[in-house]
Motif scaffolding. Structure first.
Motif, PDB file in Angstrom:
ATOM      1  N   GLU A 140     -43.287 115.379 124.832  1.00 59.86           N
ATOM      2  CA  GLU A 140     -42.587 115.110 126.087  1.00 59.86           C
ATOM      3  C   GLU A 140     -41.099 115.477 125.961  1.00 59.86           C
ATOM      4  O   GLU A 140     -40.486 115.216 124.935  1.00 59.86           O
ATOM      5  N   VAL A 141     -40.546 116.079 127.010  1.00 62.44           N
ATOM      6  CA  VAL A 141     -39.127 116.446 126.989  1.00 62.44           C
ATOM      7  C   VAL A 141     -38.394 115.608 128.031  1.00 62.44           C
ATOM      8  O   VAL A 141     -38.783 115.569 129.199  1.00 62.44           O
ATOM      9  N   VAL A 142     -37.378 114.909 127.595  1.00 59.51           N
ATOM     10  CA  VAL A 142     -36.592 114.085 128.517  1.00 59.51           C
ATOM     11  C   VAL A 142     -35.215 114.711 128.642  1.00 59.51           C
ATOM     12  O   VAL A 142     -34.416 114.684 127.709  1.00 59.51           O
ATOM     13  N   GLU A 143     -34.952 115.325 129.792  1.00 61.03           N
ATOM     14  CA  GLU A 143     -33.675 116.011 129.975  1.00 61.03           C
ATOM     15  C   GLU A 143     -33.077 115.744 131.346  1.00 61.03           C
ATOM     16  O   GLU A 143     -33.799 115.424 132.297  1.00 61.03           O
ATOM     17  N   GLN A 144     -31.778 115.927 131.403  1.00 61.69           N
ATOM     18  CA  GLN A 144     -31.057 115.789 132.658  1.00 61.69           C
ATOM     19  C   GLN A 144     -31.534 116.875 133.625  1.00 61.69           C
ATOM     20  O   GLN A 144     -31.664 118.038 133.245  1.00 61.69           O
ATOM     21  N   ARG A 145     -31.827 116.468 134.872  1.00 60.67           N
ATOM     22  CA  ARG A 145     -32.287 117.448 135.858  1.00 60.67           C
ATOM     23  C   ARG A 145     -31.097 118.182 136.475  1.00 60.67           C
ATOM     24  O   ARG A 145     -29.962 117.722 136.423  1.00 60.67           O
ATOM     25  N   GLU A 146     -31.418 119.297 137.103  1.00 59.20           N
ATOM     26  CA  GLU A 146     -30.385 120.061 137.793  1.00 59.20           C
ATOM     27  C   GLU A 146     -29.792 119.203 138.907  1.00 59.20           C
ATOM     28  O   GLU A 146     -30.532 118.510 139.608  1.00 59.20           O
ATOM     29  N   ARG A 147     -28.504 119.236 139.061  1.00 60.08           N
ATOM     30  CA  ARG A 147     -27.765 118.471 140.089  1.00 60.08           C
ATOM     31  C   ARG A 147     -27.867 116.956 139.902  1.00 60.08           C
ATOM     32  O   ARG A 147     -27.564 116.189 140.793  1.00 60.08           O
ATOM     33  N   GLU A 148     -28.329 116.524 138.752  1.00 68.17           N
ATOM     34  CA  GLU A 148     -28.386 115.091 138.465  1.00 68.17           C
ATOM     35  C   GLU A 148     -27.159 114.740 137.624  1.00 68.17           C
ATOM     36  O   GLU A 148     -26.926 115.377 136.592  1.00 68.17           O
ATOM     37  N   THR A 149     -26.373 113.762 138.084  1.00 68.01           N
ATOM     38  CA  THR A 149     -25.200 113.367 137.290  1.00 68.01           C
ATOM     39  C   THR A 149     -25.669 112.608 136.050  1.00 68.01           C
ATOM     40  O   THR A 149     -26.803 112.141 135.994  1.00 68.01           O
ATOM     41  N   MET A 150     -24.764 112.475 135.086  1.00 65.23           N
ATOM     42  CA  MET A 150     -25.093 111.737 133.867  1.00 65.23           C
ATOM     43  C   MET A 150     -25.456 110.297 134.212  1.00 65.23           C
ATOM     44  O   MET A 150     -26.387 109.721 133.648  1.00 65.23           O
ATOM     45  N   GLN A 151     -24.732 109.748 135.186  1.00 66.05           N
ATOM     46  CA  GLN A 151     -24.978 108.370 135.635  1.00 66.05           C
ATOM     47  C   GLN A 151     -26.394 108.240 136.224  1.00 66.05           C
ATOM     48  O   GLN A 151     -27.143 107.315 135.876  1.00 66.05           O
ATOM     49  N   GLU A 152     -26.776 109.189 137.076  1.00 64.29           N
ATOM     50  CA  GLU A 152     -28.109 109.154 137.697  1.00 64.29           C
ATOM     51  C   GLU A 152     -29.204 109.333 136.642  1.00 64.29           C
ATOM     52  O   GLU A 152     -30.246 108.672 136.688  1.00 64.29           O
ATOM     53  N   PHE A 153     -28.928 110.233 135.717  1.00 64.11           N
ATOM     54  CA  PHE A 153     -29.881 110.495 134.629  1.00 64.11           C
ATOM     55  C   PHE A 153     -30.098 109.224 133.803  1.00 64.11           C
ATOM     56  O   PHE A 153     -31.230 108.832 133.512  1.00 64.11           O
ATOM     57  N   THR A 154     -28.992 108.547 133.479  1.00 63.06           N
ATOM     58  CA  THR A 154     -29.078 107.333 132.660  1.00 63.06           C
ATOM     59  C   THR A 154     -29.886 106.243 133.373  1.00 63.06           C
ATOM     60  O   THR A 154     -30.765 105.625 132.778  1.00 63.06           O
ATOM     61  N   VAL A 155     -29.597 106.057 134.654  1.00 61.40           N
ATOM     62  CA  VAL A 155     -30.326 105.037 135.437  1.00 61.40           C
ATOM     63  C   VAL A 155     -31.818 105.393 135.498  1.00 61.40           C
ATOM     64  O   VAL A 155     -32.687 104.525 135.343  1.00 61.40           O
ATOM     65  N   ARG A 156     -32.104 106.673 135.695  1.00 58.37           N
ATOM     66  CA  ARG A 156     -33.502 107.111 135.757  1.00 58.37           C
ATOM     67  C   ARG A 156     -34.219 106.778 134.445  1.00 58.37           C
ATOM     68  O   ARG A 156     -35.363 106.308 134.445  1.00 58.37           O
ATOM     69  N   ILE A 157     -33.539 107.006 133.321  1.00 54.44           N
ATOM     70  CA  ILE A 157     -34.165 106.746 132.022  1.00 54.44           C
ATOM     71  C   ILE A 157     -34.259 105.237 131.750  1.00 54.44           C
ATOM     72  O   ILE A 157     -35.229 104.762 131.167  1.00 54.44           O
ATOM     73  N   GLU A 158     -33.264 104.487 132.204  1.00 47.95           N
ATOM     74  CA  GLU A 158     -33.336 103.016 132.055  1.00 47.95           C
ATOM     75  C   GLU A 158     -34.566 102.474 132.783  1.00 47.95           C
ATOM     76  O   GLU A 158     -35.259 101.587 132.281  1.00 47.95           O
ATOM     77  N   LYS A 159     -34.817 103.028 133.973  1.00 45.28           N
ATOM     78  CA  LYS A 159     -35.995 102.589 134.733  1.00 45.28           C
ATOM     79  C   LYS A 159     -37.283 103.132 134.108  1.00 45.28           C
ATOM     80  O   LYS A 159     -38.315 102.454 134.093  1.00 45.28           O
ATOM     81  N   ALA A 160     -37.200 104.354 133.573  1.00 52.74           N
ATOM     82  CA  ALA A 160     -38.370 104.945 132.909  1.00 52.74           C
ATOM     83  C   ALA A 160     -38.792 104.126 131.692  1.00 52.74           C
ATOM     84  O   ALA A 160     -39.976 104.049 131.358  1.00 52.74           O
TER      85      ALA A 160
END
Ligand SMILES: [Zn+2]
Length: 213
Positions: A140-160
């Motif tokens: 599995e690859v967990v990476e920041q999506r295009e146009r996703e800020t670092m903050q949004e990415f972090t929240v997404r992973i916290e929920k993941a």
């Protein structure tokens, strides 16, 4: 020895014995005689800002709490190694027979931050690196999506991390059995540290919904 014990803890204990204990003494006595039968197991993060007893305003005997870095539950691994999370889970489900398990994620999680930053101390050989590696499935690859800020990415992973823990819980045969028989329910939640806000996972929509009035 006692002289080096943190003074603020001793002061705190004095506050407990003069304020809280008098009102809860009978409850402690009863719990001591009958044993505990908490209605909820909470799997939370070690983070000092995210204390389940404080957030849920819980008294003694109400919550069976297991905290670790980033509120992670490993997959079921019945091998010869010692598994702390699995032991706590086994006790809660098979002995205490808790009717609910809540996986409690949170904002500004240091474990998740270390994971997404891929910075020290996250080297694969460090304890935290190996611990957080369990969050991702092989390949599995967990990476920041295009146009996703670092903050949004972090929240997404916290929920993941909450989703992954709920998924991994079901790999334990005794958890699956209790859930499928209707004896136990699994829940996800997310705590917003700055606002003190709580979001509960809606299983139908797979979205976290605010429960603040
Ligand atoms: Zn955390």
């Amino acid at each position: 020895m006692v002289a080096t014990f943190p003074k603020h803890l001793l002061d705190g204990y004095r506050g407990f014995t003069t304020q809280r204990l008098p009102t809860e003494q009978s409850r402690y006595q009863e719990l001591s005689e009958r044993g505990q039968s908490p209605a909820v197991m909470v799997i939370g993060c070690c983070d000092s800002r995210v204390s389940p007893e404080v957030i849920f305003d819980a008294g003694p005997g109400e919550l069976f709490v297991m905290r670790n870095v980033a509120n992670l539950v490993p997959v079921y691994q019945p091998d010869a190694n010692a598994h702390g999370v699995s032991a706590a889970l086994e006790y809660a489900v098979t002995v205490l027979k808790v009717p609910h398990i809540v996986v409690l994620g949170h904002a500004q999680c240091g474990g998740i931050r270390a994971f997404v930053d891929k910075a020290a101390p996250l080297s694969p050989s460090d304890f935290i690196g190996r611990w957080m590696a369990m969050f991702i499935k092989p390949g599995e690859v967990v990476e920041q999506r295009e146009r996703e800020t670092m903050q949004e990415f972090t929240v997404r992973i916290e929920k993941a991390a909450v989703f992954r823990s709920l998924e991994n819980l079901m790999t334990f045969p005794f958890v699956r059995k209790a859930v499928e028989s209707g004896e136990m329910q699994l829940h996800g939640a997310y705590f917003g540290v700055a606002e003190g806000s709580l979001f509960v996972l809606d299983k139908a929509t797979k979205e976290f919904q605010s429960v603040r009035e």
